[in-house]
Scaffold this active site. Structure first.
Site, PDB file in Angstrom:
ATOM      1  N   HIS A  11       5.753  -2.021  -1.874  1.00 45.97           N
ATOM      2  CA  HIS A  11       7.164  -1.842  -2.364  1.00 45.97           C
ATOM      3  C   HIS A  11       7.290  -0.496  -1.854  1.00 45.97           C
ATOM      4  CE1 HIS A  11       5.913  -4.734  -5.480  1.00 45.97           C
ATOM      5  NE2 HIS A  11       6.929  -5.491  -4.819  1.00 45.97           N
ATOM      6  N   LEU A  26       6.178  -2.297  -8.978  1.00 43.06           N
ATOM      7  CA  LEU A  26       5.976  -1.799  -7.826  1.00 43.06           C
ATOM      8  C   LEU A  26       4.504  -1.101  -7.582  1.00 43.06           C
ATOM      9  CD1 LEU A  26       9.571  -0.128  -7.554  1.00 43.06           C
ATOM     10  CD2 LEU A  26       9.167  -2.527  -7.222  1.00 43.06           C
ATOM     11  N   ARG A  36       0.580  -9.585  -8.430  1.00 39.71           N
ATOM     12  CA  ARG A  36      -0.368 -10.490  -8.896  1.00 39.71           C
ATOM     13  C   ARG A  36      -1.435  -9.924  -9.120  1.00 39.71           C
ATOM     14  NH1 ARG A  36       3.963 -14.264  -7.254  1.00 39.71           N
ATOM     15  NH2 ARG A  36       4.836 -15.209  -8.994  1.00 39.71           N
TER      16      ARG A  36
HETATM   17  P1  AMP Z   1       7.953  -8.923  -4.933  1.00 36.39           P
HETATM   18  O1  AMP Z   1       8.277  -7.850  -5.905  1.00 36.39           O
HETATM   19  O2  AMP Z   1       6.731  -9.389  -4.922  1.00 36.39           O
HETATM   20  O3  AMP Z   1       9.201 -10.199  -4.656  1.00 36.39           O
HETATM   21  O4  AMP Z   1       8.230  -8.176  -3.315  1.00 36.39           O
HETATM   22  C1  AMP Z   1       9.254  -7.342  -3.040  1.00 36.39           C
HETATM   23  C2  AMP Z   1       9.134  -7.146  -1.520  1.00 36.39           C
HETATM   24  O5  AMP Z   1       7.842  -6.479  -1.139  1.00 36.39           O
HETATM   25  C3  AMP Z   1       9.053  -8.372  -0.661  1.00 36.39           C
HETATM   26  O6  AMP Z   1       9.711  -8.240   0.516  1.00 36.39           O
HETATM   27  C4  AMP Z   1       7.500  -8.484  -0.543  1.00 36.39           C
HETATM   28  O7  AMP Z   1       7.239  -8.964   0.884  1.00 36.39           O
HETATM   29  C5  AMP Z   1       7.012  -6.841  -0.348  1.00 36.39           C
HETATM   30  N1  AMP Z   1       5.917  -6.871  -0.377  1.00 36.39           N
HETATM   31  C6  AMP Z   1       5.079  -7.352  -1.525  1.00 36.39           C
HETATM   32  N2  AMP Z   1       3.837  -6.858  -1.233  1.00 36.39           N
HETATM   33  C7  AMP Z   1       3.609  -6.193  -0.320  1.00 36.39           C
HETATM   34  C8  AMP Z   1       2.776  -5.439   0.581  1.00 36.39           C
HETATM   35  N3  AMP Z   1       1.217  -5.750   0.289  1.00 36.39           N
HETATM   36  N4  AMP Z   1       2.975  -4.915   1.723  1.00 36.39           N
HETATM   37  C9  AMP Z   1       4.356  -4.852   2.138  1.00 36.39           C
HETATM   38  N5  AMP Z   1       5.641  -5.318   1.517  1.00 36.39           N
HETATM   39  C10 AMP Z   1       5.034  -6.007   0.222  1.00 36.39           C
END
Ligand code: AMP
Length: 281
Positions: A37, A33, A188
């Site tokens: 997140h 996170l 990432r």
């Molecule tokens: P992930 O853990 O990458 O699957 O992301 C989980 C959630 O966090 C998804 O809804 C993503 O779109 C959101 N998320 C990831 N990076 C960002 C960011 N930079 N700004 C806002 N939401 C994000």
């Protein structure tokens, strides 16, 4: 904050909360996170009485040569962030808990949309996403589920899925959180070397250029896309995966941009695939 590891416990928590008349918010994540997140969890806590954050690195949304095994796993730090931002539950199932018969399982498919943008570059990716999010929605029955605009194509797929399945969960989309220099936060980003970190700014630069061109009145897709390509040509180390201007609901290419259209890019910086986008205001 409670840590829940089984679907049965998550369901019991959700049913109890609903019996008490509480609104439930769910923030699905793969962990590692960051402030992006955190913004989703904060928004959920502001809108709902009870908030669950799921942390699950979902094997079915990774291709065979992708980074599933090396994806960052930072559970203790994740719990601290979730709790700080107002989550009541962290749901952290094992792979066996969500896929009791193995990852070759019952799938949820969203035909058409699933094959566009990231779905085109990563065959099977959106099928994995739709499947795991369905499992979470069926178990937790959240009133709201919060997603980042960062994954704009994912949002389109999940909106269509919830509409087609007539699910009661409302999909709420939160803005992209960026570093001060513009780089969109991503779990990432930690893969990037200092040189790659600098090269990665090409994505947000392209997005900003296209955004300001739109603001100055340009609507022609070919011109907007050419401008983005020009930005990328200044950084040949960054390999474009796609640059696209699409209707956000259908993910189909459009000739003329308008309010609500999605301009999205995906590119490889070294071996790390990054994405960025803008929805025209
Ligand atoms: P992930 O853990 O990458 O699957 O992301 C989980 C959630 O966090 C998804 O809804 C993503 O779109 C959101 N998320 C990831 N990076 C960002 C960011 N930079 N700004 C806002 N939401 C994000």
């Amino acid at each position: 904050m409670q840590v829940i590891r089984t679907v049965a416990e998550l369901r019991a928590w959700s049913r109890q909360a609903h019996r008490e008349g509480k609104l439930l918010g769910l923030v699905p994540t793969m962990g590692a996170l960051h402030a992006g997140h955190a913004s989703l969890i904060r928004a959920a806590a502001a809108a709902c009485h009870q908030v669950a954050v799921s942390i699950f690195v979902n094997p079915t949304q990774f291709g065979p040569h992708e980074d599933f095994s090396r994806y960052p796993r930072t559970f203790d730090a994740d719990c601290a962030i979730a709790e700080r931002e107002g989550a009541h539950v962290v749901f952290v199932p094992s792979v066996e808990e969500l896929y009791p018969h193995g990852p070759i399982s019952t799938f949820v498919e969203v035909p058409g949309l699933s094959d566009r943008l990231d779905g085109h570059s990563r065959p099977g990716h959106f099928r994995g996403v739709a499947t795991v999010v369905s499992k979470l929605f069926i178990a937790a029955e959240p009133d709201q589920a919060l997603f980042g605009q960062k994954d704009a194509a994912q949002v389109a797929v999940l909106r269509r899925m919830t509409a087609d399945l007539r699910l009661a969960t409302e999909i709420v989309v939160c803005p992209i959180v960026r570093e001060p220099d513009g780089l969109a936060l991503s779990s990432r980003n930690i893969y990037l070397s200092p040189t790659e970190r600098a090269q990665a700014l090409t994505l947000s630069r392209a997005v900003r250029r296209v955004e300001s061109l739109f603001a100055s009145g340009e609507r022609r897709s070919d011109h907007l896309l050419a401008t983005a390509r020009e930005v990328f040509s200044s950084e040949p180390a960054v390999q474009i995966d796609y640059i696209a201007l699409v209707d956000w609901a259908t993910l189909e290419p459009i000739d003329e941009a308008k309010q609500g259209s999605l301009f999205a890019v995906a590119a490889y910086v070294g071996s790390t695939r990054l994405i960025d986008n803008v929805i025209f205001p």
